[in-house]
Scaffold this motif. Structure first.
Motif, PDB file in Angstrom:
ATOM      1  N   ARG A  13      -0.843  96.045  24.658  1.00 32.13           N
ATOM      2  CA  ARG A  13       0.266  95.114  24.457  1.00 32.13           C
ATOM      3  C   ARG A  13      -0.302  93.708  24.552  1.00 32.13           C
ATOM      4  O   ARG A  13      -1.175  93.441  25.355  1.00 32.13           O
ATOM      5  N   ARG A  14       0.217  92.832  23.716  1.00 26.71           N
ATOM      6  CA  ARG A  14      -0.214  91.451  23.806  1.00 26.71           C
ATOM      7  C   ARG A  14       0.993  90.551  23.619  1.00 26.71           C
ATOM      8  O   ARG A  14       1.987  90.955  23.045  1.00 26.71           O
ATOM      9  N   ARG A  15       0.894  89.349  24.127  1.00 28.18           N
ATOM     10  CA  ARG A  15       1.994  88.408  24.035  1.00 28.18           C
ATOM     11  C   ARG A  15       1.668  87.379  22.967  1.00 28.18           C
ATOM     12  O   ARG A  15       0.576  86.856  22.914  1.00 28.18           O
ATOM     13  N   ILE A  16       2.660  87.114  22.102  1.00 28.12           N
ATOM     14  CA  ILE A  16       2.501  86.128  21.054  1.00 28.12           C
ATOM     15  C   ILE A  16       3.133  84.832  21.543  1.00 28.12           C
ATOM     16  O   ILE A  16       4.320  84.823  21.880  1.00 28.12           O
ATOM     17  N   PRO A  17       2.364  83.749  21.593  1.00 30.70           N
ATOM     18  CA  PRO A  17       2.932  82.480  22.060  1.00 30.70           C
ATOM     19  C   PRO A  17       4.100  82.045  21.179  1.00 30.70           C
ATOM     20  O   PRO A  17       4.100  82.296  19.974  1.00 30.70           O
ATOM     21  N   PRO A  18       5.096  81.381  21.761  1.00 32.18           N
ATOM     22  CA  PRO A  18       6.285  80.984  20.996  1.00 32.18           C
ATOM     23  C   PRO A  18       5.964  80.173  19.746  1.00 32.18           C
ATOM     24  O   PRO A  18       6.593  80.370  18.711  1.00 32.18           O
ATOM     25  N   HIS A  19       4.994  79.264  19.812  1.00 27.02           N
ATOM     26  CA  HIS A  19       4.704  78.447  18.631  1.00 27.02           C
ATOM     27  C   HIS A  19       4.164  79.298  17.476  1.00 27.02           C
ATOM     28  O   HIS A  19       4.425  79.006  16.321  1.00 27.02           O
ATOM     29  N   ARG A  20       3.451  80.348  17.764  1.00 31.82           N
ATOM     30  CA  ARG A  20       2.942  81.233  16.710  1.00 31.82           C
ATOM     31  C   ARG A  20       4.086  82.027  16.090  1.00 31.82           C
ATOM     32  O   ARG A  20       4.137  82.239  14.882  1.00 31.82           O
ATOM     33  N   TYR A  21       5.018  82.493  16.925  1.00 28.40           N
ATOM     34  CA  TYR A  21       6.172  83.244  16.452  1.00 28.40           C
ATOM     35  C   TYR A  21       7.027  82.358  15.543  1.00 28.40           C
ATOM     36  O   TYR A  21       7.423  82.759  14.453  1.00 28.40           O
ATOM     37  N   GLU A  22       7.314  81.136  15.999  1.00 29.16           N
ATOM     38  CA  GLU A  22       8.127  80.204  15.220  1.00 29.16           C
ATOM     39  C   GLU A  22       7.448  79.861  13.896  1.00 29.16           C
ATOM     40  O   GLU A  22       8.103  79.733  12.865  1.00 29.16           O
ATOM     41  N   GLU A  23       6.129  79.721  13.922  1.00 31.88           N
ATOM     42  CA  GLU A  23       5.376  79.435  12.699  1.00 31.88           C
ATOM     43  C   GLU A  23       5.488  80.609  11.718  1.00 31.88           C
ATOM     44  O   GLU A  23       5.691  80.409  10.518  1.00 31.88           O
ATOM     45  N   ALA A  24       5.409  81.814  12.225  1.00 29.24           N
ATOM     46  CA  ALA A  24       5.518  83.003  11.370  1.00 29.24           C
ATOM     47  C   ALA A  24       6.911  83.096  10.751  1.00 29.24           C
ATOM     48  O   ALA A  24       7.049  83.403   9.563  1.00 29.24           O
ATOM     49  N   VAL A  25       7.947  82.813  11.533  1.00 36.36           N
ATOM     50  CA  VAL A  25       9.312  82.849  11.011  1.00 36.36           C
ATOM     51  C   VAL A  25       9.496  81.770   9.946  1.00 36.36           C
ATOM     52  O   VAL A  25      10.067  82.024   8.884  1.00 36.36           O
ATOM     53  N   ALA A  26       8.994  80.577  10.194  1.00 39.18           N
ATOM     54  CA  ALA A  26       9.100  79.488   9.220  1.00 39.18           C
ATOM     55  C   ALA A  26       8.376  79.853   7.924  1.00 39.18           C
ATOM     56  O   ALA A  26       8.883  79.584   6.825  1.00 39.18           O
ATOM     57  N   ASN A  27       7.206  80.465   8.032  1.00 36.57           N
ATOM     58  CA  ASN A  27       6.468  80.893   6.838  1.00 36.57           C
ATOM     59  C   ASN A  27       7.251  81.935   6.054  1.00 36.57           C
ATOM     60  O   ASN A  27       7.325  81.878   4.823  1.00 36.57           O
TER      61      ASN A  27
END
Length: 56
Positions: A13-27
């Protein structure tokens, strides 16, 4: 800002930092908008959304 999102990769299991998640959603949103724009330009029908729409 949302907390880190936990994703399961294989047996780890790994944690995805919020800024990476938000960047993926925006993309993803940019890709969807571009697809719709191109489909309209080509005269193709845009399907109705199915399921639950989630926003970030």
């Amino acid at each position: 800002m949302p907390e880190a999102v936990e994703r399961r990769a294989g047996s780890r299991r790994r944690r995805i930092p919020p800024h990476r998640y938000e960047e993926a959603v925006a993309n993803a949103q940019r890709v969807i908008a571009a697809w719709i724009e191109q489909a309209e330009a080509m005269g193709r029908p845009i399907p109705d959304p199915k399921g639950r729409v989630m926003s970030a």
